[in-house]
Design a protein around this motif. Structure first.
Motif, PDB file in Angstrom:
ATOM      1  N   LEU A 107     -79.939 -22.181  77.877  1.00 49.99           N
ATOM      2  CA  LEU A 107     -80.260 -21.556  76.596  1.00 49.99           C
ATOM      3  C   LEU A 107     -79.009 -21.434  75.732  1.00 49.99           C
ATOM      4  O   LEU A 107     -79.055 -21.649  74.516  1.00 49.99           O
ATOM      5  N   TYR A 108     -77.884 -21.092  76.356  1.00 48.76           N
ATOM      6  CA  TYR A 108     -76.619 -20.977  75.642  1.00 48.76           C
ATOM      7  C   TYR A 108     -76.233 -22.304  75.004  1.00 48.76           C
ATOM      8  O   TYR A 108     -75.841 -22.359  73.825  1.00 48.76           O
ATOM      9  N   PHE A 109     -76.365 -23.397  75.735  1.00 51.37           N
ATOM     10  CA  PHE A 109     -75.955 -24.700  75.217  1.00 51.37           C
ATOM     11  C   PHE A 109     -76.953 -25.261  74.203  1.00 51.37           C
ATOM     12  O   PHE A 109     -76.563 -25.935  73.250  1.00 51.37           O
ATOM     13  N   ILE A 110     -78.228 -24.985  74.399  1.00 50.95           N
ATOM     14  CA  ILE A 110     -79.254 -25.503  73.480  1.00 50.95           C
ATOM     15  C   ILE A 110     -79.067 -24.962  72.069  1.00 50.95           C
ATOM     16  O   ILE A 110     -79.266 -25.670  71.081  1.00 50.95           O
ATOM     17  N   HIS A 111     -78.668 -23.713  71.952  1.00 46.24           N
ATOM     18  CA  HIS A 111     -78.629 -23.047  70.638  1.00 46.24           C
ATOM     19  C   HIS A 111     -77.222 -22.913  70.046  1.00 46.24           C
ATOM     20  O   HIS A 111     -76.956 -22.004  69.270  1.00 46.24           O
ATOM     21  N   GLY A 112     -76.348 -23.821  70.413  1.00 47.59           N
ATOM     22  CA  GLY A 112     -75.065 -23.873  69.709  1.00 47.59           C
ATOM     23  C   GLY A 112     -73.834 -23.561  70.529  1.00 47.59           C
ATOM     24  O   GLY A 112     -72.713 -23.752  70.043  1.00 47.59           O
ATOM     25  N   GLY A 113     -73.989 -23.064  71.747  1.00 49.42           N
ATOM     26  CA  GLY A 113     -72.825 -22.808  72.591  1.00 49.42           C
ATOM     27  C   GLY A 113     -72.281 -24.114  73.147  1.00 49.42           C
ATOM     28  O   GLY A 113     -73.060 -25.001  73.496  1.00 49.42           O
ATOM     29  N   ASN A 114     -70.967 -24.245  73.208  1.00 49.18           N
ATOM     30  CA  ASN A 114     -70.388 -25.487  73.742  1.00 49.18           C
ATOM     31  C   ASN A 114     -69.107 -25.251  74.536  1.00 49.18           C
ATOM     32  O   ASN A 114     -68.326 -26.174  74.737  1.00 49.18           O
ATOM     33  N   ARG A 115     -68.885 -24.015  74.991  1.00 52.39           N
ATOM     34  CA  ARG A 115     -67.671 -23.710  75.750  1.00 52.39           C
ATOM     35  C   ARG A 115     -67.997 -23.744  77.247  1.00 52.39           C
ATOM     36  O   ARG A 115     -68.544 -22.798  77.812  1.00 52.39           O
ATOM     37  N   VAL A 116     -67.659 -24.851  77.886  1.00 54.70           N
ATOM     38  CA  VAL A 116     -67.975 -25.028  79.302  1.00 54.70           C
ATOM     39  C   VAL A 116     -67.185 -24.055  80.168  1.00 54.70           C
ATOM     40  O   VAL A 116     -67.712 -23.489  81.133  1.00 54.70           O
ATOM     41  N   TRP A 117     -65.912 -23.833  79.844  1.00 54.20           N
ATOM     42  CA  TRP A 117     -65.106 -22.912  80.639  1.00 54.20           C
ATOM     43  C   TRP A 117     -65.637 -21.489  80.541  1.00 54.20           C
ATOM     44  O   TRP A 117     -65.651 -20.750  81.533  1.00 54.20           O
ATOM     45  N   LEU A 118     -66.076 -21.087  79.357  1.00 53.32           N
ATOM     46  CA  LEU A 118     -66.682 -19.763  79.194  1.00 53.32           C
ATOM     47  C   LEU A 118     -67.922 -19.649  80.059  1.00 53.32           C
ATOM     48  O   LEU A 118     -68.112 -18.662  80.794  1.00 53.32           O
ATOM     49  N   SER A 119     -68.786 -20.654  79.999  1.00 51.29           N
ATOM     50  CA  SER A 119     -70.020 -20.641  80.774  1.00 51.29           C
ATOM     51  C   SER A 119     -69.735 -20.576  82.271  1.00 51.29           C
ATOM     52  O   SER A 119     -70.393 -19.833  83.006  1.00 51.29           O
ATOM     53  N   SER A 120     -68.746 -21.343  82.727  1.00 51.65           N
ATOM     54  CA  SER A 120     -68.422 -21.346  84.154  1.00 51.65           C
ATOM     55  C   SER A 120     -67.831 -20.013  84.591  1.00 51.65           C
ATOM     56  O   SER A 120     -68.108 -19.527  85.690  1.00 51.65           O
ATOM     57  N   CYS A 121     -67.031 -19.401  83.733  1.00 52.46           N
ATOM     58  CA  CYS A 121     -66.439 -18.100  84.063  1.00 52.46           C
ATOM     59  C   CYS A 121     -67.511 -17.016  84.184  1.00 52.46           C
ATOM     60  O   CYS A 121     -67.422 -16.122  85.035  1.00 52.46           O
ATOM     61  N   LEU A 122     -68.537 -17.121  83.341  1.00 54.65           N
ATOM     62  CA  LEU A 122     -69.620 -16.137  83.370  1.00 54.65           C
ATOM     63  C   LEU A 122     -70.389 -16.172  84.691  1.00 54.65           C
ATOM     64  O   LEU A 122     -71.014 -15.184  85.076  1.00 54.65           O
ATOM     65  N   LEU A 123     -70.326 -17.308  85.400  1.00 54.76           N
ATOM     66  CA  LEU A 123     -71.050 -17.446  86.661  1.00 54.76           C
ATOM     67  C   LEU A 123     -70.458 -16.601  87.783  1.00 54.76           C
ATOM     68  O   LEU A 123     -71.015 -16.523  88.873  1.00 54.76           O
ATOM     69  N   SER A 124     -69.326 -15.956  87.513  1.00 57.00           N
ATOM     70  CA  SER A 124     -68.732 -15.049  88.500  1.00 57.00           C
ATOM     71  C   SER A 124     -68.236 -13.746  87.882  1.00 57.00           C
ATOM     72  O   SER A 124     -67.895 -12.808  88.598  1.00 57.00           O
TER      73      SER A 124
END
Length: 360
Positions: free
Chosen positions: A43-60
């Motif tokens: 959902l984050y990437f579909i609607h305009g998010g594009n920070r892979v490092w941010l997304s990966s950090c959120l997983l922990s």
């Protein structure tokens, strides 16, 4: 080596009846995290998010949630039950070191997963993740001497073939505006994430076995706390190098669903990841890393259907074949486990079944 202890020395959570209840709760946590996490991340990437490092950090990054649970348990034991020997932190340095290694590997796996899901539809990525079971089985055999029945081998083969089928005709599934190179790279990164996670689960079980201290569920929670803490440090380093912290406010303002929902998605991602971590750690503690891998794969059809319903993703013939093979594999594995449990029960005396086990 497995040590024996008297009932008076063993935590109530280590008794067979309590472990069954704990296994069910762990399954619920794994269900919530495993099904919700890919959906909220996509959902984050579909609607305009594009920070892979941010997304990966959120997983922990939701590890403080585990700390809150630990503090509540500590308060319950120390104040309500009057146990003056209760401590908030019980890990020895050796176990902290093991957890740091697991945390670094988790950080790597999180990045690979986040990159893959940024490029692939959820219904595809979760089927690729099903290959994790094959990796888990292989590493479980090497690290913890996992025994296999013909049913479990059949399940692993079917799940591996099912995920391999998805490599065919990938262009028909590629999201609009994404190049073929990006899609293939997303596929490869997701497969690599499966391999890393397939290694982490048995390594966690191996850590329990080699801890050289009593492993109870509170200590399992503490291990997960440290794993997620070190994985978050790994992600923060990546975010700093990639300047993600500076970009977050601007990305939130430009997010398709609005700034409030942007931060809501971030918080929900962090929380769902902890349901997954606690659930996986609990299943490994109560049963095995292989069962944890199987449950993750078993939940595949649920996430698959949700992705198609919520995100209107395509359901091609390849996904249908992969899904049927996966379901066939699930049935095979659980039928084998039921047969094994029945044979074990018939060949084990009641006294033997009540002996509590401790990893040492």
């Amino acid at each position: 080596m497995v040590d024996m202890e008297s009932d008076s020395q063993v935590s109530p959570l280590q008794r067979p009846s309590a472990k069954k209840a704990l296994l069910i709760l762990s399954f619920v946590g794994l269900f919530i995290g495993n099904c919700g996490l890919p959906l909220i991340t996509r959902l984050y990437f579909i609607h305009g998010g594009n920070r892979v490092w941010l997304s990966s950090c959120l997983l922990s990054a939701g590890w403080p949630f585990i700390l809150v649970i630990m503090i509540a348990a500590f308060y319950h034991h120390r104040v309500i039950r009057g146990d003056s020997s209760a401590k908030l932190f019980n890990m020895k340095p050796r176990l902290v070191l093991f957890s740091a290694v697991l945390g670094a590997l988790t950080g790597v796996g999180n990045y690979l997963y986040a990159y893959g899901i940024s490029k692939l539809p959820v219904s595809t990525s979760v089927l690729v993740i099903a290959s994790q079971l094959a990796f888990t089985a292989g590493f479980a055999y090497l690290l913890v001497k996992q025994k296999f029945s013909p049913f479990s081998v059949n399940a692993i083969v079917l799940l591996t073939i099912g995920s391999s089928v998805l490599a065919l005709h990938t262009n028909s599934d590629r999201p609009e505006g994404e190049s073929n190179k990006e899609y293939v790279l997303g596929f490869v990164m997701t497969l690599a994430a499966s391999a890393v996670w397939g290694f982490i689960l048995p390594l966690t079980e191996y850590t329990y076995q080699k801890a050289k201290q009593i492993i109870d569920f509170p200590l399992v929670m503490e291990i997960q706390l440290y794993i997620n803490f070190f994985a978050t440090l790994f992600g923060i380093v990546g975010m700093l190098i990639n300047n993600d912290f500076k970009v977050i406010p601007r990305e939130a303002r430009n997010f398709d669903l609005g700034e409030t929902k942007y931060y809501t998605i971030i918080v929900c991602t962090a929380m769902l990841s902890q349901f997954f971590a606690i659930g996986a750690g609990g299943v490994i503690f109560c049963a095995s890393s292989l069962l944890s891998g199987v449950i993750i794969s078993v939940l595949l059809p649920v996430t698959e259907v949700l992705a198609i319903l919520l995100y209107k993703e395509k359901f091609q013939a390849e996904k249908g074949v992969a899904l049927v093979l996966s379901l066939w594999g699930f049935v095979s594995y659980f039928y084998g486990e039921m047969k094994h449990a029945q044979n074990t029960k018939e060949n084990t005396s009641p006294a033997e079944m009540e002996v509590p086990l401790n990893h040492g």
